[in-house]
Enzyme design. Structure first.
Site, PDB file in Angstrom:
ATOM      1  N   ASP A 127      16.645 -68.971  14.913  1.00  0.00           N
ATOM      2  CA  ASP A 127      17.746 -68.021  15.050  1.00  0.00           C
ATOM      3  C   ASP A 127      19.066 -68.787  15.045  1.00  0.00           C
ATOM      4  O   ASP A 127      19.090 -70.009  15.214  1.00  0.00           O
ATOM      5  CB  ASP A 127      17.636 -67.260  16.371  1.00  0.00           C
ATOM      6  N   ASP A 173      14.119 -64.568  20.579  1.00  0.00           N
ATOM      7  CA  ASP A 173      14.469 -64.195  21.942  1.00  0.00           C
ATOM      8  C   ASP A 173      14.311 -62.705  22.225  1.00  0.00           C
ATOM      9  O   ASP A 173      14.277 -62.298  23.378  1.00  0.00           O
ATOM     10  CB  ASP A 173      15.910 -64.617  22.272  1.00  0.00           C
ATOM     11  N   ASP A 179      11.178 -59.849  18.036  1.00  0.00           N
ATOM     12  CA  ASP A 179      10.716 -61.133  17.495  1.00  0.00           C
ATOM     13  C   ASP A 179       9.251 -61.418  17.834  1.00  0.00           C
ATOM     14  O   ASP A 179       8.682 -62.385  17.315  1.00  0.00           O
ATOM     15  CB  ASP A 179      11.576 -62.285  18.043  1.00  0.00           C
TER      16      ASP A 179
END
Length: 632
Positions: free
Chosen positions: A63, A367, A371
């Site tokens: 990310d 997070d 996900d």
């Protein structure tokens, strides 16, 4: 009868020695030790096997927000229509535009502003983006965010989602009984819904093709400066009754209120960490919800992309573009993609699945709750300890406690260290096993007797399996591990370098000990029992010296970093002490005879020759195919 029992005992002992039962112990020890040490490096391992798997990772899908960046958003640029303005008060705009902006910020948010009694400044909660916008409104513009909540009724809320990249509210002003729609989100998405825009004076202007192109360029320029561009838009609802009844938000003919650019700077050390991964031949792919221009700017700042490169559709793609590829196109282009912008959780999952189909070992950071599928699908799931949800943490293998990409690279280094330590022990263990089996087999066939008794072999097996495993399992990962290519999914566990080292040491031990077996009595003028003790003692000391060789499978300097591993030195000293006790004080139990100083010196001298032999064989280049033993 006794000879039959001796043969049976020897046979059973050889079988016990031949099986490397110390390998599970070595693996468990190195995993447990690494797990404990990784906690100090801000990584909590939830699944032990993930330590070793991380060492084989070939691709890391990361990310952006909070991992590569500080996750501390701040409004640094403000545009009203096609004009820029000051970020802080006084904001030179008309009262009606100010009130619309206040409503959009105050009502269309998941954050909150609370000022405790006697506190000098308010406490602001919410996501990093929400906190940045609320902080700008309250601290820089002096807005009273609670005022719209008192003067308006919220009829319907359209929460932010990763598909639309925006959120909205349907609200009614109590004083005017007028119903309005407010939207806030990704600037290019909001702009597509707008037909007009406000200027400083509060007047509305139509968005023609030239104006739309101008505003689009403003958005692109902000993104090129690695700013996240958020737009605010509004419209008064035409059919009030229908809109109020169905809670439907208007998505066309909106009026653009303004644009804000939020800066989230890269974390210190991220560029160095990315360079470490590149040097270690690990691909970094950044997956973000930001637009292409912002994603490119951050990727260049972090070192994932090179500013001098020709950044085309094969290097940077959007999530929609990626998911619309045919399976064949996707498999063809997947290796070249380094940044995926405007991605959804499904795009992230699709990326992981495609990489795994290509044979890559994939690590993924995440997070959010969305996900979870990608974290589960990946070979190694890395969740964030600060911003991560409980669902993400439960779906992951390792939790990065400080949400920092640098810690991800540290986990990679520890993973490679775990794999390397397991290889060290296998090389060491197989050398012991091969030498012991060959010596006893040749001696038994030629003379009908074995030089190493059942007790002696079990003693060797005990100290080499347990103490040897503990010594080699506690080696800290060295920096040179991050200059090698990852092992990959299909590589064999025993490499050609290991076979070279193993065969050379085992051959030396076999030659020396068989020489002692057949010529030892005449060379040293000793009886049979002393000769067998010399063989036993030399064999054990050879393993102790070879333990140092096993520390470095490729490096010629086997003592490099030895002072940092006090446990290794301590275990070697304990092993030597136990061997002295075995030879000198447990004669009846071990079937040994006491040795004099000269004989001890000979044993140590022969064993010490394994060091120069180990140094010499490392000059021999190895090439060709790997030996396919112990496949991973």
């Amino acid at each position: 009868m006794n000879s039959v029992m001796d043969i049976v005992a020897a046979a059973v002992t050889i079988i016990v020695v031949a099986i490397p039962e110390g390998l599970p112990l070595a693996v468990t020890l190195t995993l447990a030790y690494s797990m404990k040490r990784m906690m100090a490096d801000h990584a909590m391992v939830r699944k032990l096997s993930a330590c070793e798997t991380m060492g084989s990772a070939t691709t890391i899908c990361t990310d952006k927000t909070g991992t590569l960046t500080l996750n501390e958003m701040k409004v640094t640029e403000v545009w009203l229509g096609t004009e820029t303005t000051e970020v802080s008060f006084p904001l030179e705009i008309a009262r009606n535009v100010y009130e619309l902006l206040q409503e959009d910020i105050g009502l269309n948010t998941t954050g909150d502003v609370y000022k405790p009694d006697f506190a000098s400044s308010p406490e602001i909660s919410g996501s990093p983006t929400e906190k940045a916008i609320l902080s700008w409104a309250v601290l820089d513009l002096g807005m009273n965010i609670n005022e719209p909540k008192e003067n308006c009724d919220v009829l319907h809320v359209e929460t932010f989602n990763s598909e639309k990249k925006m959120s909205g509210v349907l609200m009614m002003r109590k004083s005017q009984k007028a119903i309005h729609t407010h939207w806030k989100g990704a600037a290019e998405r909001i702009l597509d819904m707008c037909s007009h825009y406000y200027v400083r004076s509060g007047a509305m202007k139509a968005v023609d093709d030239a104006e739309r192109l101008h505003i689009s360029m403003i958005i692109k320029n902000m993104a090129a400066k690695s700013l996240r561009c958020i737009a605010f838009a509004h419209t008064e609802v035409a059919d009030k009754n229908e809109q109020a009844a169905h809670g439907k938000l208007e998505e066309s003919e909106l009026t653009l209120i303004g644009l804000v650019g939020l800066k989230d700077p890269c974390r210190p050390g991220v560029k160095t960490a990315v360079e470490s991964c590149i040097n270690a031949s690990v691909n970094i792919k950044m997956i973000t919800g930001d637009n292409v221009h912002t994603a490119k700017a951050i990727a260049i700042e972090c070192g994932i992309l090179n500013a001098n490169e020709d950044l085309n559709d094969e290097t940077v793609v959007e999530g929609e573009q990626f998911r619309n590829y045919s399976p064949e196109e996707r498999m063809e282009k997947i290796d070249k993609i380094r940044v995926m912008a405007r991605s959804s959780p499904f795009d992230k999952l699709l990326m992981v699945q495609s990489l795994k189909q290509k044979g890559q070992v994939v690590a993924v950071t995440g997070d959010g709750t969305n996900d979870a599928p990608a974290l589960k699908e990946a070979d190694i799931g890395l969740s964030m300890g600060i911003q991560g949800t409980e669902v993400a943490k439960e779906s992951s293998d390792i939790v990065i406690l400080d949400d920092n990409f640098t810690s991800v690279v540290t986990v990679l280094k520890w993973g490679r260290g775990v794999y390397n330590n397991i290889q060290k022990f296998i090389q060491f263990q197989l050398t012991v096993n091969v030498a012991a089996l060959v010596i006893n087999f040749v001696a038994a066939v030629s003379s009908g007797e074995v030089p190493l008794t059942a007790v002696q072999l079990l003693w060797v097996n005990l100290i080499m399996d347990t103490l040897g495993a503990l010594a080699l399992a506690t080696e800290r990962p060295s920096s040179d591990l991050m200059t090698k290519k990852p092992v990959g999914r299909s590589e064999p566990l025993i490499t050609k370098n290991m076979w070279r080292n193993l065969i050379s040491q085992a051959l030396y031990q076999v030659v020396i000990l068989l020489t002692l077996q057949f010529k030892g009595k005449s060379i040293f003028s000793v009886d049979e029992k002393v000769k067998d003790t010399l063989i036993f003692n030399t064999f054990v000391l050879c393993q102790i010296f070879n333990e140092f060789n096993a520390r470095k499978m490729e490096e010629k300097n086997i003592f490099k970093g030895l002072h940092k591993n006090r446990l290794f030195i301590g275990i070697v000293m304990i092993t030597i002490t136990l061997q002295v006790v075995m030879v000198e004080f447990l004669k009846r139990f071990a079937n040994t005879e006491r040795l004099n100083w000269g004989q001890w010196g000979v044993c140590v001298g022969i064993a010490a020759l394994s060091w120069p032999i180990g140094w010499l064989v490392k000059w021999i280049p190895v090439s060709g195919k790997q030996f396919i033993f112990f496949p991973k």
